[in-house]
Design an enzyme around this catalytic site. Structure first.
Site, PDB file in Angstrom:
ATOM      1  CG  LEU A  56       9.695 -16.957  -4.040  1.00 30.67           C
ATOM      2  CD1 LEU A  56       8.825 -16.957  -2.459  1.00 30.67           C
ATOM      3  CD2 LEU A  56       9.729 -15.487  -4.461  1.00 30.67           C
ATOM      4  CB  SER A  90      -8.843  -5.377  -3.606  1.00 30.71           C
ATOM      5  OG  SER A  90      -9.303  -4.009  -3.272  1.00 30.71           O
ATOM      6  CB  THR A  91     -13.230  -8.185  -4.837  1.00 40.36           C
ATOM      7  OG1 THR A  91     -13.187  -7.780  -2.911  1.00 40.36           O
ATOM      8  CG2 THR A  91     -13.076  -9.521  -5.568  1.00 40.36           C
ATOM      9  NE  ARG A 116      -1.164   6.517   1.403  1.00 38.66           N
ATOM     10  CZ  ARG A 116      -1.666   5.303   2.400  1.00 38.66           C
ATOM     11  NH1 ARG A 116      -1.347   5.592   3.802  1.00 38.66           N
ATOM     12  NH2 ARG A 116      -1.302   4.293   2.391  1.00 38.66           N
ATOM     13  CD1 TRP A 117       7.311   6.443  -2.699  1.00 37.03           C
ATOM     14  CD2 TRP A 117       6.855   7.283  -5.203  1.00 37.03           C
ATOM     15  NE1 TRP A 117       8.556   6.300  -3.518  1.00 37.03           N
ATOM     16  CE2 TRP A 117       8.351   6.894  -4.760  1.00 37.03           C
ATOM     17  CE3 TRP A 117       6.078   7.479  -6.419  1.00 37.03           C
ATOM     18  CZ2 TRP A 117       9.355   7.010  -5.964  1.00 37.03           C
ATOM     19  CZ3 TRP A 117       6.931   7.432  -7.231  1.00 37.03           C
ATOM     20  CH2 TRP A 117       8.137   7.454  -6.791  1.00 37.03           C
ATOM     21  CG  HIS A 162      -0.684   2.284  -9.213  1.00 34.84           C
ATOM     22  ND1 HIS A 162      -0.491   1.978  -7.818  1.00 34.84           N
ATOM     23  CD2 HIS A 162      -1.303   3.299  -9.449  1.00 34.84           C
ATOM     24  CE1 HIS A 162      -1.987   2.145  -7.472  1.00 34.84           C
ATOM     25  NE2 HIS A 162      -2.631   2.831  -8.279  1.00 34.84           N
ATOM     26  NE  ARG A 169      -7.495   1.847  -5.099  1.00 30.49           N
ATOM     27  CZ  ARG A 169      -6.229   2.336  -5.144  1.00 30.49           C
ATOM     28  NH1 ARG A 169      -5.273   3.126  -5.966  1.00 30.49           N
ATOM     29  NH2 ARG A 169      -6.118   2.510  -3.920  1.00 30.49           N
ATOM     30  CG  ASP A 226      -2.657   1.121   0.792  1.00 29.37           C
ATOM     31  OD1 ASP A 226      -2.498   0.968   0.095  1.00 29.37           O
ATOM     32  OD2 ASP A 226      -2.778   0.938   1.502  1.00 29.37           O
ATOM     33  N   GLY A 227       0.203   2.192  -0.064  1.00 32.14           N
ATOM     34  CA  GLY A 227       1.289   3.384  -0.193  1.00 32.14           C
ATOM     35  C   GLY A 227       1.464   4.297  -1.689  1.00 32.14           C
TER      36      GLY A 227
HETATM   37  C1  IPE Z   1      -5.387  -3.297   0.065  1.00 32.46           C
HETATM   38  O1  IPE Z   1      -5.259  -1.256  -0.212  1.00 32.46           O
HETATM   39  C2  IPE Z   1      -5.358  -3.793  -1.749  1.00 32.46           C
HETATM   40  C3  IPE Z   1      -4.681  -3.899  -2.342  1.00 32.46           C
HETATM   41  C4  IPE Z   1      -2.871  -3.745  -1.242  1.00 32.46           C
HETATM   42  C5  IPE Z   1      -3.993  -4.553  -3.365  1.00 32.46           C
HETATM   43  P1  IPE Z   1      -6.050  -0.146  -1.054  1.00 32.46           P
HETATM   44  O2  IPE Z   1      -5.669   1.292  -1.080  1.00 32.46           O
HETATM   45  O3  IPE Z   1      -7.227  -0.765  -1.991  1.00 32.46           O
HETATM   46  O4  IPE Z   1      -7.036  -0.457   1.244  1.00 32.46           O
HETATM   47  P2  IPE Z   1      -7.526   0.569   1.241  1.00 32.46           P
HETATM   48  O5  IPE Z   1      -8.834   0.802   0.603  1.00 32.46           O
HETATM   49  O6  IPE Z   1      -7.105   1.778   2.574  1.00 32.46           O
HETATM   50  O7  IPE Z   1      -8.587  -0.231   2.996  1.00 32.46           O
HETATM   51  C1  IPE Z   2      -1.113   0.621  -2.677  1.00 26.82           C
HETATM   52  O1  IPE Z   2      -1.617   1.529  -3.268  1.00 26.82           O
HETATM   53  C2  IPE Z   2      -1.882  -0.424  -4.459  1.00 26.82           C
HETATM   54  C3  IPE Z   2      -3.032  -0.672  -4.992  1.00 26.82           C
HETATM   55  C4  IPE Z   2      -4.174  -1.022  -4.196  1.00 26.82           C
HETATM   56  C5  IPE Z   2      -3.238  -0.980  -6.571  1.00 26.82           C
HETATM   57  P1  IPE Z   2      -2.399   2.826  -3.168  1.00 26.82           P
HETATM   58  O2  IPE Z   2      -2.904   3.267  -4.950  1.00 26.82           O
HETATM   59  O3  IPE Z   2      -3.843   1.871  -2.574  1.00 26.82           O
HETATM   60  O4  IPE Z   2      -1.963   3.774  -2.955  1.00 26.82           O
HETATM   61  P2  IPE Z   2      -2.541   4.714  -1.684  1.00 26.82           P
HETATM   62  O5  IPE Z   2      -3.020   4.340  -0.366  1.00 26.82           O
HETATM   63  O6  IPE Z   2      -3.650   5.627  -2.383  1.00 26.82           O
HETATM   64  O7  IPE Z   2      -1.424   5.663  -1.216  1.00 26.82           O
HETATM   65 MG    MG Z   3      -4.201   3.112  -0.968  1.00 27.47          MG
END
Ligand code: IPE
Ligand code: IPE
Ligand code: MG
Length: 235
Positions: A127, A61-62, A20-21, A33, A67, A16-17
């Site tokens: 792996l 995720s489902t 924001r990065w 991404h 998005r 995750d993140g």
């Molecule tokens: C969880 O991250 C899904 C993946 C990393 C693929 P999200 O960014 O979608 O989760 P929420 O919405 O913050 O819970």
């Molecule tokens: C995780 O990063 C990647 C996916 C969920 C596909 P995010 O896109 O959720 O990044 P933030 O949470 O918006 O920073």
């Molecule tokens: Mg996220």
């Protein structure tokens, strides 16, 4: 430096993140991404180096269908390109690549490369690299129950062992360690059934910045945990 003694067999990562990065750098989210792919590469290398047997990466995720269409399309094309690019290389490294989730709902180009890489690497013994794409823990459980009913099991036959057999990773041990980057402390529908006794490690590091050093920190933290599974530790 502290030594590594106990190594988790199965690590799951909620990557995750990325958004924001990119936002921190005034870049569009999709570039986060793209940079996240480098972190995937580093993590796979580190997992090979530290002899991890199973690595499950939460990639879509489902709920991520909520998005914008452009972001979703970019994510899928990024997966497609990189699987194409890295397939041979992963194969050479004895990595077995697998996928969990409602794969059949993904774009056909992506399904094609998924099938190709899965097939190419299916005999590998190193792996196990598992990508969770269009994955949701609740959906997985519901789909499993549907299959059990379709197969005609009687109520008395339904137990934890049987349901486990109808989930995606029936031959894979439950994750010992689940890592989530970016500072969020939630499971977001990842491996709900399998994480019943997982250890959780949260780090503020944003996924595109995650490297071998951060991975090792998580491993060191893990080996200090006392896993009890509901029992007590014999003195
Ligand atoms: C969880 O991250 C899904 C993946 C990393 C693929 P999200 O960014 O979608 O989760 P929420 O919405 O913050 O819970
Ligand atoms: C995780 O990063 C990647 C996916 C969920 C596909 P995010 O896109 O959720 O990044 P933030 O949470 O918006 O920073
Ligand atoms: Mg996220």
């Amino acid at each position: 430096m502290e030594k590594l003694k106990t190594i988790p067999v199965h690590i799951g990562i909620i990557m995750d993140g990325n958004g924001r990065w990119a936002e921190k750098r005034n870049l569009p989210r999709i570039l986060g991404h793209k940079e996240g792919i480098e972190a995937v590469r580093r993590t796979v290398q580190a997992s090979i180096k530290y002899n991890i047997k199973y690595l499950t990466l939460y990639s879509f995720s489902t709920e991520n269908w909520k998005r914008p269409k452009e972001e979703i399309e970019f994510l899928f094309s990024l997966m497609e390109q990189n699987l194409k690019k890295e397939g041979e290389n992963l194969n050479k490294n004895n990595v077995r690549v697998r996928f969990i989730g409602r794969i059949w709902e993904l774009p056909s180009n992506l399904i094609e490369i998924i099938n190709y890489v899965e097939n190419l690497t299916k005999k590998n013994t190193g792996l196990n690299l598992i990508f969770a794409i269009n994955y949701g823990g609740r959906t997985e459980i519901v789909d499993g129950i549907r299959e059990i009913i379709k197969s005609g099991y009687r109520v008395e036959e339904i137990n934890e062992e049987l349901l486990s057999k109808f989930l995606y990773l029936s031959d894979v041990p439950d994750p010992d360690l689940i890592i989530r980057t970016s500072g969020e402390k939630r499971i977001s529908n990842f491996l709900l059934w399998q994480s019943a006794y997982s250890e959780f490690y949260f780090t503020k590091v944003l996924w595109p910045d995650f490297d071998e050093k951060d991975f090792l920190k998580a491993l060191l933290d893990y080996q200090r945990r006392k896993r009890k599974f509901g029992g007590i530790i014999e003195k």
